[in-house]
Design a protein around this motif. Structure first.
Motif, PDB file in Angstrom:
ATOM      1  N   LEU A 260      15.569  58.466  35.344  1.00  0.00           N
ATOM      2  CA  LEU A 260      14.071  58.721  35.899  1.00  0.00           C
ATOM      3  C   LEU A 260      14.385  58.928  37.559  1.00  0.00           C
ATOM      4  O   LEU A 260      14.732  58.173  38.152  1.00  0.00           O
ATOM      5  CB  LEU A 260      13.035  57.741  35.604  1.00  0.00           C
ATOM      6  CG  LEU A 260      12.710  57.570  34.121  1.00  0.00           C
ATOM      7  CD1 LEU A 260      11.555  56.494  34.146  1.00  0.00           C
ATOM      8  CD2 LEU A 260      12.273  58.908  33.776  1.00  0.00           C
ATOM      9  N   ARG A 261      14.074  60.174  38.071  1.00  0.00           N
ATOM     10  CA  ARG A 261      14.309  60.331  39.588  1.00  0.00           C
ATOM     11  C   ARG A 261      13.243  61.183  40.015  1.00  0.00           C
ATOM     12  O   ARG A 261      13.537  62.414  40.104  1.00  0.00           O
ATOM     13  CB  ARG A 261      15.867  61.013  39.806  1.00  0.00           C
ATOM     14  CG  ARG A 261      15.993  61.120  41.304  1.00  0.00           C
ATOM     15  CD  ARG A 261      17.501  61.655  41.532  1.00  0.00           C
ATOM     16  NE  ARG A 261      18.423  60.953  40.653  1.00  0.00           N
ATOM     17  CZ  ARG A 261      19.634  61.247  40.617  1.00  0.00           C
ATOM     18  NH1 ARG A 261      20.140  62.437  40.951  1.00  0.00           N
ATOM     19  NH2 ARG A 261      20.668  60.578  39.806  1.00  0.00           N
ATOM     20  N   LEU A 262      12.082  60.546  40.134  1.00  0.00           N
ATOM     21  CA  LEU A 262      10.562  61.345  40.701  1.00  0.00           C
ATOM     22  C   LEU A 262      10.243  61.066  42.091  1.00  0.00           C
ATOM     23  O   LEU A 262      10.671  59.891  42.673  1.00  0.00           O
ATOM     24  CB  LEU A 262       9.659  60.670  39.537  1.00  0.00           C
ATOM     25  CG  LEU A 262      10.174  60.860  38.169  1.00  0.00           C
ATOM     26  CD1 LEU A 262       9.168  60.035  37.171  1.00  0.00           C
ATOM     27  CD2 LEU A 262      10.304  62.305  37.598  1.00  0.00           C
ATOM     28  N   SER A 263       9.517  61.815  42.513  1.00  0.00           N
ATOM     29  CA  SER A 263       8.821  61.735  43.722  1.00  0.00           C
ATOM     30  C   SER A 263       7.286  61.995  43.670  1.00  0.00           C
ATOM     31  O   SER A 263       6.972  62.711  42.677  1.00  0.00           O
ATOM     32  CB  SER A 263       9.490  62.321  44.917  1.00  0.00           C
ATOM     33  OG  SER A 263       9.662  63.743  44.487  1.00  0.00           O
ATOM     34  N   GLY A 264       6.517  61.420  44.492  1.00  0.00           N
ATOM     35  CA  GLY A 264       5.025  61.786  44.315  1.00  0.00           C
ATOM     36  C   GLY A 264       4.149  61.103  43.374  1.00  0.00           C
ATOM     37  O   GLY A 264       2.944  61.402  43.287  1.00  0.00           O
ATOM     38  N   MET A 265       4.910  60.251  42.783  1.00  0.00           N
ATOM     39  CA  MET A 265       4.200  59.491  41.934  1.00  0.00           C
ATOM     40  C   MET A 265       3.874  57.911  42.234  1.00  0.00           C
ATOM     41  O   MET A 265       4.540  57.429  43.018  1.00  0.00           O
ATOM     42  CB  MET A 265       4.724  59.301  40.327  1.00  0.00           C
ATOM     43  CG  MET A 265       4.805  60.821  39.762  1.00  0.00           C
ATOM     44  SD  MET A 265       5.688  60.644  38.061  1.00  0.00           S
ATOM     45  CE  MET A 265       4.374  59.979  37.333  1.00  0.00           C
ATOM     46  N   THR A 266       2.775  57.607  42.032  1.00  0.00           N
ATOM     47  CA  THR A 266       2.298  56.081  42.308  1.00  0.00           C
ATOM     48  C   THR A 266       2.832  55.206  41.557  1.00  0.00           C
ATOM     49  O   THR A 266       3.400  55.445  40.148  1.00  0.00           O
ATOM     50  CB  THR A 266       0.984  55.919  42.345  1.00  0.00           C
ATOM     51  OG1 THR A 266       0.324  55.924  41.111  1.00  0.00           O
ATOM     52  CG2 THR A 266       0.173  57.067  43.289  1.00  0.00           C
ATOM     53  N   SER A 267       3.077  53.798  41.977  1.00  0.00           N
ATOM     54  CA  SER A 267       3.442  52.735  40.843  1.00  0.00           C
ATOM     55  C   SER A 267       2.707  52.553  39.671  1.00  0.00           C
ATOM     56  O   SER A 267       3.088  52.379  38.779  1.00  0.00           O
ATOM     57  CB  SER A 267       3.468  51.368  41.924  1.00  0.00           C
ATOM     58  OG  SER A 267       4.378  51.401  42.853  1.00  0.00           O
ATOM     59  N   ARG A 268       1.345  52.867  39.919  1.00  0.00           N
ATOM     60  CA  ARG A 268       0.402  52.842  38.391  1.00  0.00           C
ATOM     61  C   ARG A 268       0.705  53.788  37.618  1.00  0.00           C
ATOM     62  O   ARG A 268       0.821  53.656  36.731  1.00  0.00           O
ATOM     63  CB  ARG A 268      -1.096  52.772  39.033  1.00  0.00           C
ATOM     64  CG  ARG A 268      -1.926  52.671  37.993  1.00  0.00           C
ATOM     65  CD  ARG A 268      -3.384  52.393  38.481  1.00  0.00           C
ATOM     66  NE  ARG A 268      -4.327  52.703  37.363  1.00  0.00           N
ATOM     67  CZ  ARG A 268      -4.954  53.737  36.840  1.00  0.00           C
ATOM     68  NH1 ARG A 268      -4.762  54.919  37.731  1.00  0.00           N
ATOM     69  NH2 ARG A 268      -5.769  53.723  35.831  1.00  0.00           N
ATOM     70  N   ALA A 269       0.726  55.108  38.320  1.00  0.00           N
ATOM     71  CA  ALA A 269       1.156  56.226  37.428  1.00  0.00           C
ATOM     72  C   ALA A 269       2.583  55.883  36.548  1.00  0.00           C
ATOM     73  O   ALA A 269       2.731  56.296  35.433  1.00  0.00           O
ATOM     74  CB  ALA A 269       1.324  57.658  37.900  1.00  0.00           C
ATOM     75  N   LEU A 270       3.634  55.477  37.346  1.00  0.00           N
ATOM     76  CA  LEU A 270       4.797  55.011  36.619  1.00  0.00           C
ATOM     77  C   LEU A 270       4.731  53.941  35.493  1.00  0.00           C
ATOM     78  O   LEU A 270       5.601  53.900  34.765  1.00  0.00           O
ATOM     79  CB  LEU A 270       5.951  54.897  37.546  1.00  0.00           C
ATOM     80  CG  LEU A 270       6.435  56.143  38.248  1.00  0.00           C
ATOM     81  CD1 LEU A 270       7.489  55.645  39.489  1.00  0.00           C
ATOM     82  CD2 LEU A 270       7.323  56.958  37.531  1.00  0.00           C
ATOM     83  N   GLY A 271       3.900  53.003  36.145  1.00  0.00           N
ATOM     84  CA  GLY A 271       3.759  51.765  35.206  1.00  0.00           C
ATOM     85  C   GLY A 271       2.995  52.414  33.715  1.00  0.00           C
ATOM     86  O   GLY A 271       3.361  51.805  32.760  1.00  0.00           O
ATOM     87  N   VAL A 272       2.166  53.117  33.797  1.00  0.00           N
ATOM     88  CA  VAL A 272       1.492  53.883  32.637  1.00  0.00           C
ATOM     89  C   VAL A 272       2.380  54.484  31.841  1.00  0.00           C
ATOM     90  O   VAL A 272       2.524  54.328  30.703  1.00  0.00           O
ATOM     91  CB  VAL A 272       0.268  54.590  32.989  1.00  0.00           C
ATOM     92  CG1 VAL A 272      -0.353  55.423  31.670  1.00  0.00           C
ATOM     93  CG2 VAL A 272      -0.831  53.796  33.522  1.00  0.00           C
ATOM     94  N   THR A 273       3.418  55.313  32.325  1.00  0.00           N
ATOM     95  CA  THR A 273       4.332  56.196  31.783  1.00  0.00           C
ATOM     96  C   THR A 273       5.446  55.141  31.108  1.00  0.00           C
ATOM     97  O   THR A 273       5.834  55.436  30.113  1.00  0.00           O
ATOM     98  CB  THR A 273       5.015  57.068  32.755  1.00  0.00           C
ATOM     99  OG1 THR A 273       4.112  57.771  33.281  1.00  0.00           O
ATOM    100  CG2 THR A 273       6.181  57.883  32.102  1.00  0.00           C
TER     101      THR A 273
END
Length: 505
Positions: A260-273
Motif C-alpha cells: 500500500l503506497r497511497l497519497s491523499g487519503m486520511t488516517s480515518r479512510a485508511l483505517g476503514v479500508t
C-alpha cells in the motif's frame, strides 16, 4: 488505391517479398494496418513495419513495455499481431498521453483480452492535472454508478489472464471533476444526501465507503484468480467505482504479497479500508503510506499472524501517534523473519513483541538519515546508536543499511543505546549498504567505511549496491585491501554486480 481491388487483378501477392517490403515502406500507418488484415502473408510483412515506426521490435517478446506516446499508439497493431499471444510482463505507462486516456485504456483492454495469459502487469495511470483527461476519464468511466467502465473491465480482464502480479501506480485526479461523478450508494453504511458534498468522490477519498463483508468464509468463493502479488500504489483504487473491485479482489484472492503506497487519503479512510481486509494467505506486507496510524496497522497485523516480511515507511515515525496500543497479549507476528523501515518505526513495532517472540527475526533493513557532508568519527557513533536502537536484545544474521537524506530535519531526534548492543552487532554475518539515490555514499562514507566495519566482528558477506560501490579502479583495489585487512572473517565481498570471493589460508 489497390487495396479496394481484388488481389487477382493486380497479382499483388505474386510479387517478391523484397518488392512487397519496399511497398510497405511507402505506406502510411493507417494503410499498413489495413493491409496487415488482408492476408496472412501481408500480416507478417506489413505489421513489423507498422510496429517499427512506433519504436517497437517485430520479434515475439516475452516482456512488453509501452512507455512513450508512440509505443502506446501502436496498440491496434499489437492487438492484431498473431505472434504476441502471451506475456510474462506488461508495463503500461499512461503518463504523457492524458488527451488519449480513454482511447489508450480501451485499446489496452482489447489487447489484453486477446492474450491467453499475462503473468505480471504494471499500470502507471499518470497524474492528470489539467482539462485534457477530463473527457477521456468520463468516456472510460461511462457509467460510474454501475462501475462497468473500461478501466474496471481492464483490471478484471487482467486477472482473468492468469495474472500473478499486479501493480497500479499513481492516478491522482482533479477533485472538482471527481465531485461530478456519482458514488455507488448501495454499498455504503450510511447513504449520503445526493445533494450534499458527501456524495462526491472528493469526500469518498477522505472516507471510503464502508463495505460490510460476510465473515463466514465458507459462503465466500475464495481464490477465483491467480493473483499473488498486489501493489496498490494508486489512490484511485480506493474511490468509486474501483473501491468495490479492489476490496473484492483483496478478499477473494490468494494474495501473499500486498503493498500500500497511497497519497491523499486520511488516517480515518485508511483505517476503514484496513478494517475491511482479512487475507489469510498474506506473507509480505508493505505499509508505506504516510497516513496509516500505528493503531490501525497494529489491528491489521494482529489479524494476520501469517506475515513474515513487513515493510514500514522509511521516513515517517509511528511513535508520533497520540496513543500507542498496549503490548498484545496474544502472539503478535509469530512468524516475522524480516522487517524494514526507519529506526523508530521498527523499534515501536518490535516493542509490541515479547523478546521470546523475536527468535525468528533474521533480517532487518534500516533507513537511516545521513547528511551530505564529510563524516567524522562521532557521526559513525550516531549511526551506531541508530542501528543499536533497533538491534537491542535482537541477534539478526542479515542487516541492510539504507542511507537517505533526512526527511524532516526539524523532527530529528537523538537515539540512545544500551549496553547490550555490542552482542547484537556481533551476530551480523551479512551486511548490505544502499542509498535512496540522493546520498553520495562513495564520497562521504566509503573512505572510512573499513574502520567502521570492525564493529561487526562476525561479518562474512559484505555487499555494496551499485550506488555505493567504488567506480575508480584504484579506489576499488584500495577498498578491497583495506576491508580484508580489518575484517578477517570476510568470505565474500559484492561490489555492484561483481562478486569477490576471498581466499582463506
Amino acid at each position: 488505391m489497390f487495396l479496394g481491388q481484388p488481389a487477382e487483378e493486380f497479382q499483388l501477392l505474386s510479387l517478391s517479398t523484397e518488392l512487397l517490403l519496399l511497398i510497405c515502406e511507402l505506406l502510411d500507418l493507417t494503410t499498413l494496418l489495413v493491409l496487415a488484415k488482408a492476408s496472412k502473408r501481408f500480416h507478417y510483412l506489413a505489421l513489423p513495419v507498422y510496429l517499427a515506426r512506433h519504436g517497437l521490435p517485430d520479434s515475439e517478446p516475452r516482456s512488453l513495455a509501452l512507455r512513450s506516446r508512440a509505443e502506446i499508439l501502436a496498440l491496434p497493431g499489437l492487438t492484431l499481431s498473431l505472434s504476441i499471444t502471451s506475456l510474462d510482463h506488461l508495463l503500461f505507462d499512461l503518463d504523457g498521453v492524458e488527451d488519449r486516456f480513454a482511447w489508450a485504456v480501451h485499446h489496452l483492454l482489447l489487447f489484453v483480452h486477446k492474450l491467453t495469459e499475462v503473468r505480471a502487469v504494471t499500470l502507471r495511470l499518470g497524474n492528470f492535472m489539467d482539462y485534457r483527461w477530463v473527457d477521456g476519464f468520463g468516456t472510460v468511466n461511462a457509467n460510474p454508478h454501475r462501475g462497468d467502465s473500461d478501466l474496471t473491465r481492464l483490471l478484471t480482464t487482467i486477472l482473468n489472464r492468469k495474472c500473478t502480479s499486479l501493480t497500479v501506480i499513481h492516478g491522482h485526479f482533479l477533485a472538482s471533476v471527481l465531485a461530478s461523478i456519482p458514488a455507488k450508494a448501495a454499498t455504503a453504511t450510511k447513504r449520503p444526501d445526493p445533494g450534499s458534498s458527501a456524495s462526491s468522490l472528493t469526500n469518498l477519498l477522505k472516507c471510503p465507503l464502508h463495505i460490510t463483508h460476510r465473515r463466514d468464509t465458507t459462503k465466500r468463493v475464495l481464490y477465483r484468480n491467480h493473483l499473488h502479488t498486489f501493489g496498490v500504489h494508486a489512490s484511485i483504487l480506493f474511490m468509486q467505482p474501483f473501491y468495490d473491485w479492489t476490496i473484492e479482489t483483496l478478499n477473494t484472492s490468494n494474495i501473499t504479497s500486498l503493498s500500500l503506497r497511497l497519497s491523499g487519503m486520511t488516517s480515518r479512510a485508511l483505517g476503514v479500508t484496513l478494517s475491511n481486509l482479512t487475507i489469510p494467505s498474506l506473507v509480505t506486507f508493505a505499509a508505506e503510506t504516510v497516513a496509516i496510524s500505528f493503531t490501525d496497522l497494529h489491528q491489521f497485523l494482529l489479524r494476520h499472524p501469517s506475515i513474515s516480511h513487513l515493510h514500514l515507511h522509511p521516513h515517517l515515525n509511528y511513535h508520533r501517534s497520540t496513543k500507542l496500543p498496549r503490548r498484545a497479549k496474544k502472539k503478535f507476528l509469530p512468524q516475522l523473519t524480516s522487517v524494514s523501515g526507519s529506526a523508530r518505526n521498527i523499534k515501536v513495532l518490535l516493542g509490541q513483541v515479547p523478546p521470546s517472540g523475536l527468535a525468528q527475526l533474521q533480517s532487518i533493513t534500516l533507513s537511516l538519515p545521513a547528511h551530505q557532508r564529510v563524516f567524522q568519527s562521532n557521526d559513525f557513533e550516531d549511526l551506531n546508536k541508530g542501528i543499536g536502537e533497533v538491534l537491542r536484545s535482537i541477534t539478526p544474521r542479515e542487516l541492510v543499511v539504507r542511507f537517505s537524506l533526512p526527511f524532516d530535519k526539524s523532527r530529528e531526534e537523538r537515539l540512545e543505546v544500551g549496553e547490550n548492543v555490542a552482542s547484537s552487532f556481533r551476530s551480523v554475518e551479512a551486511l548490505t549498504f544502499c542509498t535512496d539515490g540522493h546520498f553520495a555514499f562513495v564520497r562521504w562514507i566509503l573512505p572510512i567505511l573499513p574502520m567502521w566495519l570492525t564493529t561487526f566482528t562476525s561479518l562474512r558477506h559484505l555487499t555494496l549496491a551499485d550506488d555505493c560501490a567504488p567506480s575508480e579502479p584504484l579506489t576499488h583495489t584500495d577498498f578491497l585491501r583495506s576491508v580484508t585487512e580489518r575484517c578477517p572473517k570476510l568470505e565474500i565481498i559484492t561490489l555492484g554486480a561483481k562478486e569477490h570471493r576471498l581466499l582463506k589460508s
